[in-house]
Design a protein around this motif. Structure first.
Motif, mmCIF file in Angstrom:
data_model
loop_
_atom_site.group_PDB
_atom_site.id
_atom_site.type_symbol
_atom_site.label_atom_id
_atom_site.label_comp_id
_atom_site.label_asym_id
_atom_site.label_seq_id
_atom_site.Cartn_x
_atom_site.Cartn_y
_atom_site.Cartn_z
ATOM 1 N N PHE A 192 -56.144 -103.171 -6.207
ATOM 2 C CA PHE A 192 -54.938 -102.495 -6.685
ATOM 3 C C PHE A 192 -54.247 -101.770 -5.531
ATOM 4 O O PHE A 192 -53.015 -101.812 -5.415
ATOM 5 C CB PHE A 192 -55.281 -101.508 -7.793
ATOM 6 C CG PHE A 192 -54.080 -100.858 -8.417
ATOM 7 C CD1 PHE A 192 -53.318 -101.543 -9.359
ATOM 8 C CD2 PHE A 192 -53.704 -99.573 -8.064
ATOM 9 C CE1 PHE A 192 -52.199 -100.944 -9.935
ATOM 10 C CE2 PHE A 192 -52.588 -98.970 -8.634
ATOM 11 C CZ PHE A 192 -51.840 -99.661 -9.572
ATOM 12 N N ARG A 193 -55.037 -101.131 -4.684
ATOM 13 C CA ARG A 193 -54.443 -100.462 -3.521
ATOM 14 C C ARG A 193 -53.774 -101.482 -2.604
ATOM 15 O O ARG A 193 -52.717 -101.206 -2.016
ATOM 16 C CB ARG A 193 -55.513 -99.663 -2.761
ATOM 17 C CG ARG A 193 -56.098 -98.513 -3.564
ATOM 18 C CD ARG A 193 -56.835 -97.534 -2.658
ATOM 19 N NE ARG A 193 -57.957 -98.135 -1.954
ATOM 20 C CZ ARG A 193 -59.186 -98.230 -2.449
ATOM 21 N NH1 ARG A 193 -59.451 -97.763 -3.664
ATOM 22 N NH2 ARG A 193 -60.154 -98.773 -1.723
ATOM 23 N N GLN A 194 -54.371 -102.660 -2.489
ATOM 24 C CA GLN A 194 -53.753 -103.716 -1.684
ATOM 25 C C GLN A 194 -52.426 -104.157 -2.293
ATOM 26 O O GLN A 194 -51.442 -104.370 -1.568
ATOM 27 C CB GLN A 194 -54.697 -104.910 -1.568
ATOM 28 C CG GLN A 194 -54.156 -106.014 -0.668
ATOM 29 C CD GLN A 194 -55.078 -107.220 -0.594
ATOM 30 O OE1 GLN A 194 -56.046 -107.330 -1.356
ATOM 31 N NE2 GLN A 194 -54.807 -108.136 0.328
ATOM 32 N N VAL A 195 -52.393 -104.276 -3.606
ATOM 33 C CA VAL A 195 -51.149 -104.644 -4.289
ATOM 34 C C VAL A 195 -50.067 -103.598 -4.031
ATOM 35 O O VAL A 195 -48.906 -103.942 -3.772
ATOM 36 C CB VAL A 195 -51.396 -104.814 -5.797
ATOM 37 C CG1 VAL A 195 -50.087 -104.805 -6.575
ATOM 38 C CG2 VAL A 195 -52.148 -106.117 -6.063
ATOM 39 N N LEU A 196 -50.434 -102.329 -4.082
ATOM 40 C CA LEU A 196 -49.457 -101.268 -3.832
ATOM 41 C C LEU A 196 -48.886 -101.369 -2.422
ATOM 42 O O LEU A 196 -47.672 -101.194 -2.216
ATOM 43 C CB LEU A 196 -50.099 -99.898 -4.032
ATOM 44 C CG LEU A 196 -50.456 -99.498 -5.467
ATOM 45 C CD1 LEU A 196 -51.035 -98.083 -5.489
ATOM 46 C CD2 LEU A 196 -49.235 -99.567 -6.369
ATOM 47 N N ARG A 197 -49.749 -101.646 -1.446
ATOM 48 C CA ARG A 197 -49.260 -101.767 -0.080
ATOM 49 C C ARG A 197 -48.359 -102.989 0.086
ATOM 50 O O ARG A 197 -47.322 -102.929 0.748
ATOM 51 C CB ARG A 197 -50.441 -101.882 0.894
ATOM 52 C CG ARG A 197 -51.391 -100.707 0.902
ATOM 53 C CD ARG A 197 -50.774 -99.413 1.376
ATOM 54 N NE ARG A 197 -50.416 -99.437 2.780
ATOM 55 C CZ ARG A 197 -49.912 -98.380 3.434
ATOM 56 N NH1 ARG A 197 -49.694 -97.249 2.780
ATOM 57 N NH2 ARG A 197 -49.585 -98.447 4.713
ATOM 58 N N HIS A 248 -45.684 -111.855 2.730
ATOM 59 C CA HIS A 248 -46.161 -110.748 1.908
ATOM 60 C C HIS A 248 -46.135 -111.117 0.423
ATOM 61 O O HIS A 248 -47.036 -110.750 -0.337
ATOM 62 C CB HIS A 248 -45.310 -109.502 2.152
ATOM 63 C CG HIS A 248 -45.660 -108.750 3.394
ATOM 64 N ND1 HIS A 248 -45.124 -109.053 4.611
ATOM 65 C CD2 HIS A 248 -46.508 -107.704 3.601
ATOM 66 C CE1 HIS A 248 -45.613 -108.225 5.521
ATOM 67 N NE2 HIS A 248 -46.462 -107.404 4.940
ATOM 68 N N THR A 249 -45.115 -111.840 0.034
ATOM 69 C CA THR A 249 -45.001 -112.246 -1.371
ATOM 70 C C THR A 249 -46.108 -113.211 -1.759
ATOM 71 O O THR A 249 -46.699 -113.103 -2.845
ATOM 72 C CB THR A 249 -43.621 -112.878 -1.628
ATOM 73 O OG1 THR A 249 -42.590 -111.944 -1.284
ATOM 74 C CG2 THR A 249 -43.472 -113.268 -3.093
ATOM 75 N N ARG A 250 -46.420 -114.167 -0.894
ATOM 76 C CA ARG A 250 -47.522 -115.087 -1.181
ATOM 77 C C ARG A 250 -48.844 -114.337 -1.287
ATOM 78 O O ARG A 250 -49.666 -114.613 -2.178
ATOM 79 C CB ARG A 250 -47.602 -116.165 -0.101
ATOM 80 C CG ARG A 250 -46.482 -117.201 -0.155
ATOM 81 C CD ARG A 250 -46.779 -118.389 0.751
ATOM 82 N NE ARG A 250 -46.877 -118.012 2.153
ATOM 83 C CZ ARG A 250 -45.833 -118.005 2.993
ATOM 84 N NH1 ARG A 250 -44.620 -118.331 2.558
ATOM 85 N NH2 ARG A 250 -46.001 -117.684 4.266
ATOM 86 N N VAL A 255 -53.335 -112.092 -4.754
ATOM 87 C CA VAL A 255 -54.137 -110.979 -5.276
ATOM 88 C C VAL A 255 -53.925 -110.828 -6.778
ATOM 89 O O VAL A 255 -54.882 -110.630 -7.543
ATOM 90 C CB VAL A 255 -53.786 -109.661 -4.557
ATOM 91 C CG1 VAL A 255 -54.599 -108.505 -5.146
ATOM 92 C CG2 VAL A 255 -54.051 -109.776 -3.065
ATOM 93 N N MET A 256 -52.686 -110.929 -7.217
ATOM 94 C CA MET A 256 -52.396 -110.777 -8.640
ATOM 95 C C MET A 256 -53.061 -111.884 -9.460
ATOM 96 O O MET A 256 -53.488 -111.660 -10.599
ATOM 97 C CB MET A 256 -50.889 -110.783 -8.878
ATOM 98 C CG MET A 256 -50.148 -109.594 -8.273
ATOM 99 S SD MET A 256 -50.628 -108.003 -8.987
ATOM 100 C CE MET A 256 -50.004 -108.188 -10.655
ATOM 101 N N ALA A 257 -53.149 -113.089 -8.875
ATOM 102 C CA ALA A 257 -53.779 -114.196 -9.588
ATOM 103 C C ALA A 257 -55.292 -114.031 -9.665
ATOM 104 O O ALA A 257 -55.921 -114.466 -10.639
ATOM 105 C CB ALA A 257 -53.432 -115.519 -8.899
ATOM 106 N N GLU A 258 -55.869 -113.405 -8.654
ATOM 107 C CA GLU A 258 -57.326 -113.241 -8.608
ATOM 108 C C GLU A 258 -57.806 -112.052 -9.432
ATOM 109 O O GLU A 258 -58.943 -112.037 -9.899
ATOM 110 C CB GLU A 258 -57.778 -113.079 -7.152
ATOM 111 C CG GLU A 258 -57.564 -114.326 -6.306
ATOM 112 C CD GLU A 258 -57.750 -114.056 -4.825
ATOM 113 O OE1 GLU A 258 -58.008 -112.865 -4.480
ATOM 114 O OE2 GLU A 258 -57.621 -114.999 -4.023
ATOM 115 N N GLU A 259 -56.959 -111.051 -9.573
ATOM 116 C CA GLU A 259 -57.350 -109.825 -10.266
ATOM 117 C C GLU A 259 -56.740 -109.786 -11.664
ATOM 118 O O GLU A 259 -55.741 -110.452 -11.948
ATOM 119 C CB GLU A 259 -56.882 -108.604 -9.476
ATOM 120 C CG GLU A 259 -57.531 -108.488 -8.111
ATOM 121 C CD GLU A 259 -59.010 -108.148 -8.212
ATOM 122 O OE1 GLU A 259 -59.398 -107.416 -9.147
ATOM 123 O OE2 GLU A 259 -59.760 -108.617 -7.341
ATOM 124 N N CYS A 260 -57.338 -108.996 -12.509
ATOM 125 C CA CYS A 260 -56.827 -108.834 -13.871
ATOM 126 C C CYS A 260 -56.487 -107.365 -14.073
ATOM 127 O O CYS A 260 -57.364 -106.543 -14.379
ATOM 128 C CB CYS A 260 -57.873 -109.291 -14.888
ATOM 129 S SG CYS A 260 -57.293 -109.213 -16.594
#
Length: 300
Positions: A192-197, A248-250, A255-260
């Motif tokens: 989640f922190r990675q997604v925020l960055r 960055h978008t890829r 990450v979004m696909a791997e995490e729930c």
């Protein structure tokens, strides 16, 4: 949802208690905030059974819009010198440390912080919002200082600072505070922190690409495109930044696909990533001068 005009008037009324506050700050806040809330409305409805927070609650919506307007105002206080350095320091303490601002002309700071503290679904979000505000203000100061100094940052240093100065963390934290999105718990997850960055880096690059002509004509150097052009005059800057944005978008999508992540974080992140094609295109007064806006519209 509350009518746009009614919400705008409430934000404008609150903004009159802030020295230097302009109609544009309220207009842009309501425009962007409405877009975000519309994108995630179904998800907010789904979780309202758990939180009891109505997505169409006027009090919550107006508080959200005011926080967005505050961020626009703070940005211009730094870039345009709307208030004195002493006033800005007092405002930053009030907003980031939750202490009263002793100076007249800034009553809206205490009003907004008091209302958000009272509305907080999770008190941890309010504490984090204060932290995020301190990071945002510090990043704005740092960006302004390096742009005016003799020594220019590298692109990496600029982007690192730009992640905080885009203020997406404030936006997300405020939404979590108002609608119970459990961001305080999610922050413990590295993904989640990675997604925020990543989403913040995307936002910074989008902002700089859309604002580059206006910044250049206004003599503003705190922009990735301008910084790179100054350091590497022969570099195809726009192409490079678009490649960076795509990369960055890829990474974000992977990450979004791997995490729930729980609702409404999926639609919310998607909405923020789509700002380039939606919000910025309708926000020509703040991010582009007329000539640049006409040029880009013609190319679209």
């Amino acid at each position: 949802m509350i009518q746009t005009e009614g919400a705008l008037q409430q934000v404008l009324e609150w903004g009159r208690s802030l020295t230097g506050f302009a109609d544009e700050h309220a207009v842009e806040a309501v425009r962007g905030g409405k877009y975000i809330l519309q994108c995630i409305d179904p998800s907010l409805r789904d979780i309202s059974v758990r939180t009891g927070r109505d997505p169409q609650d006027e009090t919550l919506i107006v508080a959200f819009y005011r926080e967005l307007a505050l961020l626009f105002w703070l940005d211009d206080c730094n870039d345009l010198g709307l208030i004195t350095p002493e006033q800005l320091a007092a405002v930053e303490r009030a907003l980031g440390q939750d202490v009263p601002c002793a100076l007249p002309g800034f009553e809206g700071c205490a009003t907004l912080r008091g209302s958000l503290a009272a509305l907080a679904y999770d008190c941890r979000d309010y504490a984090q919002l204060l932290d995020d505000t301190r990071y945002y203000c510090a990043a704005l100061r740092a960006g302004r200082a390096q742009a005016q100094g003799a020594e220019r940052w590298s692109y990496t240093e600029y982007l690192h600072n730009g992640v905080d100065s885009i203020a997406y963390a404030n936006v997300f934290c405020c939404m979590s505070l108002l609608w119970g999105l459990d961001m305080a718990t999610l922050r413990a997850r590295p993904a989640f922190r990675q997604v925020l960055r990543l989403i913040s880096a995307i936002g910074r690059l989008q902002n700089d690409l859309h604002g580059r002509e206006k910044d250049r004509s206004g003599g503003e150097a705190d922009n990735a495109a301008i910084l790179l052009s100054q350091r590497y005059p022969a570099m195809p800057v726009v192409e490079f930044l678009n490649d960076e944005l795509a990369g960055h978008t890829r990474m974000l999508h992977r990450v979004m696909a791997e995490e729930c992540f729980p609702a409404p974080w999926g639609p919310l992140i998607e909405a923020m990533a789509a700002l380039r094609a939606q919000y910025y295109q309708t926000s020509t007064s703040r991010y582009r001068n007329d000539a640049a806006g006409e040029c880009q519209c013609a190319q679209a």
